[in-house]
Design an enzyme around this catalytic site. Sequence first.
Site, PDB file in Angstrom:
ATOM      1  N   SER A 172       0.818  -1.210   0.000  1.00 39.23           N
ATOM      2  CA  SER A 172       0.000   0.000   0.000  1.00 39.23           C
ATOM      3  C   SER A 172       0.854   1.263   0.000  1.00 39.23           C
ATOM      4  O   SER A 172       2.012   1.254   0.423  1.00 39.23           O
ATOM      5  CB  SER A 172      -0.917   0.022   1.227  1.00 39.23           C
ATOM      6  OG  SER A 172      -1.751  -1.112   1.246  1.00 39.23           O
TER       7      SER A 172
HETATM    8  N1  SAH Z   1      -1.113  -4.918   4.146  1.00 42.53           N
HETATM    9  C1  SAH Z   1      -0.413  -5.122   2.887  1.00 42.53           C
HETATM   10  C2  SAH Z   1      -1.221  -4.653   1.688  1.00 42.53           C
HETATM   11  C3  SAH Z   1      -1.594  -5.820   0.911  1.00 42.53           C
HETATM   12  S1  SAH Z   1      -2.667  -5.644  -0.450  1.00 42.53           S
HETATM   13  C4  SAH Z   1       0.975  -4.531   2.899  1.00 42.53           C
HETATM   14  O1  SAH Z   1       1.291  -3.762   3.801  1.00 42.53           O
HETATM   15  O2  SAH Z   1       1.770  -4.862   2.008  1.00 42.53           O
HETATM   16  C5  SAH Z   1      -4.011  -6.669   0.114  1.00 42.53           C
HETATM   17  C6  SAH Z   1      -3.700  -8.111   0.404  1.00 42.53           C
HETATM   18  O3  SAH Z   1      -4.927  -8.722   0.855  1.00 42.53           O
HETATM   19  C7  SAH Z   1      -3.258  -8.951  -0.784  1.00 42.53           C
HETATM   20  O4  SAH Z   1      -2.036  -9.578  -0.476  1.00 42.53           O
HETATM   21  C8  SAH Z   1      -4.374  -9.976  -0.977  1.00 42.53           C
HETATM   22  O5  SAH Z   1      -3.936 -11.238  -1.432  1.00 42.53           O
HETATM   23  C9  SAH Z   1      -4.947 -10.061   0.426  1.00 42.53           C
HETATM   24  N2  SAH Z   1      -6.328 -10.544   0.524  1.00 42.53           N
HETATM   25  C10 SAH Z   1      -7.380 -10.302  -0.300  1.00 42.53           C
HETATM   26  N3  SAH Z   1      -8.491 -10.933   0.147  1.00 42.53           N
HETATM   27  C11 SAH Z   1      -8.142 -11.582   1.307  1.00 42.53           C
HETATM   28  C12 SAH Z   1      -8.830 -12.418   2.229  1.00 42.53           C
HETATM   29  N4  SAH Z   1     -10.122 -12.745   2.068  1.00 42.53           N
HETATM   30  N5  SAH Z   1      -8.148 -12.906   3.284  1.00 42.53           N
HETATM   31  C13 SAH Z   1      -6.832 -12.613   3.471  1.00 42.53           C
HETATM   32  N6  SAH Z   1      -6.117 -11.840   2.620  1.00 42.53           N
HETATM   33  C14 SAH Z   1      -6.751 -11.334   1.548  1.00 42.53           C
END
Ligand code: SAH
Length: 217
Positions: A67
Site C-alpha cells: 500500500s
Molecule cells: N497490508 C499489505 C497490503 C496488501 S494488499 C501490505 O502492507 O503490504 C491486500 C492483500 O490482501 C493482498 O495480499 C491480498 O492477497 C490479500 N487478501 C485479499 N483478500 C483476502 C482475504 N479474504 N483474506 C486474506 N487476505 C486477503
Amino acid sequence: MRKLEDTYRHKGLRKKLIDTIREKGISEENVLDAIMNIPRHFFLDTALDNIAYEDKAFPIAEGQTISQPYTVAYQTQLLQVHQYEKILEIGTGSAYQSCVLAELGAQVFTIERQKKLYEHTKNFGYIKKYNSIKYFYGDGFEGLPTYAPFDKILITAAAPVVPPILLAQLKPGGMMVLPLDAGDKQRMLRITKNEDGSFNEEAFTNFSFVPMLKGKN
Ligand code: SAH
C-alpha cells in the site's frame, strides 16, 4: 542472498516521505515514527530502490501491492493503536503494514489468502525481528476464531461488505477499520463496537485498494 542496507540516503528519503504524509494530514507522532523506523525499500524489489520512498503503492509478488505509505499511515492513525493490543490484520501482502503495527507495540495476527505470497513473506528475513507478528494462511472473511476476540481489526483490501464474522471477533470497545467497496473506489470506515454490543460507524475519505476475495488461493 540480497544484502539489505539502510544507508543515509535511504534515511534521508524516508524523512522526506514523513514530511509529505504529514502535509497530507497525518499528525500522530507515533505513527510517523513507526514509518520512519521501517526501511520500506527492504520490502520491494531492488529495481524499485530509487523510488521506494515515493508516496505510492508498488507491485509485490503474486500480482499484489504494498500500500501507499499515506494509506498505511491513514488506516493506522484511525485504528488508534496502543501498546500490547491484539490486532487482527486481513491481507498480509508484504507485511509492511504488520510491521508498522508491531512498531507501535501491538501483538499482530495477520492473514493472507494467497499461499505463495504467505510463504514468500513469512520467509523474508528482515521481518523476523518483529516476534510480535504471527502469520496465518487463510480466508480473512473467517477471521481467527481461535485467537478472538481482538482489540482492533484492520482490513487492507477492499471489502465488498462489512464481514459479520469479523464484527463478532471484536472486543466490546474495540474498533475495525476497513475500506468498503463502492464501485471503483472505497470509502474508509471505522466501526466501533460499544460495550452493549451495538456499533457506531464513521465514514472518511475514499481510497483505492485491491479486492478482498473469498476463499484461499
Ligand atoms: N497490508 C499489505 C497490503 C496488501 S494488499 C501490505 O502492507 O503490504 C491486500 C492483500 O490482501 C493482498 O495480499 C491480498 O492477497 C490479500 N487478501 C485479499 N483478500 C483476502 C482475504 N479474504 N483474506 C486474506 N487476505 C486477503
